[in-house]
Design an enzyme around this catalytic site. Structure first.
Site, PDB file in Angstrom:
ATOM      1  N   GLY A 211      -2.620   6.454   2.261  1.00  0.00           N
ATOM      2  CA  GLY A 211      -1.398   7.258   3.333  1.00  0.00           C
ATOM      3  C   GLY A 211      -0.079   6.803   3.854  1.00  0.00           C
TER       4      GLY A 211
ATOM      5  N   GLN B 294       7.287   4.768   8.325  1.00  0.00           N
ATOM      6  CA  GLN B 294       7.083   3.530   7.542  1.00  0.00           C
ATOM      7  C   GLN B 294       8.714   4.392   6.228  1.00  0.00           C
ATOM      8  OE1 GLN B 294       3.222   4.649   6.735  1.00  0.00           O
ATOM      9  NE2 GLN B 294       3.627   2.399   5.856  1.00  0.00           N
TER      10      GLN B 294
ATOM     11  N   CYS C 140      -1.682  -1.649   4.437  1.00  0.00           N
ATOM     12  CA  CYS C 140      -0.520  -1.200   4.530  1.00  0.00           C
ATOM     13  C   CYS C 140       0.494  -0.969   4.362  1.00  0.00           C
ATOM     14  CB  CYS C 140      -0.302  -1.600   6.401  1.00  0.00           C
ATOM     15  SG  CYS C 140       1.757  -0.574   6.569  1.00  0.00           S
ATOM     16  N   LEU C 141       1.450  -0.075   3.390  1.00  0.00           N
ATOM     17  CA  LEU C 141       2.874  -0.415   2.092  1.00  0.00           C
ATOM     18  C   LEU C 141       3.463  -1.066   3.050  1.00  0.00           C
ATOM     19  CD1 LEU C 141       2.683   3.265   1.220  1.00  0.00           C
ATOM     20  CD2 LEU C 141       2.067   1.446   0.163  1.00  0.00           C
TER      21      LEU C 141
ATOM     22  N   HIS D 138      -5.158   4.335  11.819  1.00  0.00           N
ATOM     23  CA  HIS D 138      -4.316   3.904  10.622  1.00  0.00           C
ATOM     24  C   HIS D 138      -3.177   4.475  10.839  1.00  0.00           C
ATOM     25  CE1 HIS D 138      -3.030   0.343   8.352  1.00  0.00           C
ATOM     26  NE2 HIS D 138      -2.057   1.674   7.737  1.00  0.00           N
ATOM     27  N   GLU D 139      -2.594   5.376  10.034  1.00  0.00           N
ATOM     28  CA  GLU D 139      -2.214   6.462   9.695  1.00  0.00           C
ATOM     29  C   GLU D 139      -0.786   6.734  11.771  1.00  0.00           C
ATOM     30  OE1 GLU D 139      -0.043   5.891   7.525  1.00  0.00           O
ATOM     31  OE2 GLU D 139      -1.561   5.302   6.339  1.00  0.00           O
TER      32      GLU D 139
ATOM     33  N   HIS E 248       1.120   4.172  13.699  1.00  0.00           N
ATOM     34  CA  HIS E 248       1.763   4.028  12.837  1.00  0.00           C
ATOM     35  C   HIS E 248       3.188   4.903  13.931  1.00  0.00           C
ATOM     36  CE1 HIS E 248       2.190   1.447   9.824  1.00  0.00           C
ATOM     37  NE2 HIS E 248       1.112   2.579   8.583  1.00  0.00           N
TER      38      HIS E 248
HETATM   39 NI    NI Z   1       0.186   1.106   7.060  1.00  0.00          NI
END
Ligand code: NI
Length: 178
Positions: free
Chosen positions: A47, A52, A98-99, A140-141, A144
């Site tokens: 995701g 991000q 998380c990226l 989660h997304e 953000h």
């Molecule tokens: Ni993340």
């Protein structure tokens, strides 16, 4: 095909900003959705949220099936202006990464099911009832978009341990490349 964008990492301030809704889904936005998806696959994430890649707009992409080692890609979900309109009382706890916080993982409590309303790739209003891993990915997304990272949802002690480990690993990477 989109292009791969830079992924911003903790503690970049853009990750703390609350994102604004998208006015309309047009070709320009679709080009950005393509870029987000390419970036997600290139980074081996399931995701990605627009903040991000430095864009404070309410957009997420998800593909929980993707497995780059196996070369597998699922049916990606593009969610513009996503909104959780229902949450189950039942919670689940699973490990998240998380990226924007590379190499780290922690257990996070999430709702086991969520119903989400959003605009799809073509600007059509859709609803999905997601459960388990997909529900977790969506929560989660979506966080953000409100400037919340999963490490904001774990205990202070666990967070400080995780951030110390992140700092240590970054320092080691730097030393290796010198
Ligand atoms: Ni993340």
């Amino acid at each position: 095909m989109g292009k791969v964008l830079e992924v911003y990492e903790y503690p970049h301030p853009v990750l703390k900003k609350v994102s604004l809704p998208v006015d309309k889904v047009d070709d320009e936005l679709r080009a950005f959705l393509d870029d987000m998806l390419e970036t997600m696959y290139a980074s081996v994430g399931v995701g990605l949220a627009a903040p991000q890649v430095g864009v404070s707009k309410r957009i997420i992409v998800i593909d929980i099936v993707q497995d780059s080692e196996e070369g597998i890609r699922g049916e990606p979900l593009y969610m513009v202006n996503p909104e959780i309109i229902w949450r189950s009382e039942e919670m689940i706890c699973g490990e998240e990464g998380c990226l924007s916080i590379p190499g780290q993982r922690a257990d996070v409590d999430r709702h086991q099911m969520v119903r989400v309303r959003y605009l799809d790739y073509h600007g059509e209003c859709k609803e999905v009832l997601a459960e388990d891993y997909l529900a977790v990915a969506i929560q989660h997304e979506l966080d953000h978009l409100d400037g919340i990272l999963y490490i904001d949802r774990i205990s202070r002690l666990k967070r400080s341990m995780l951030l110390k480990k992140l700092a240590k690993e970054r320092k080691e990477d730097e030393e290796e490349t010198q």
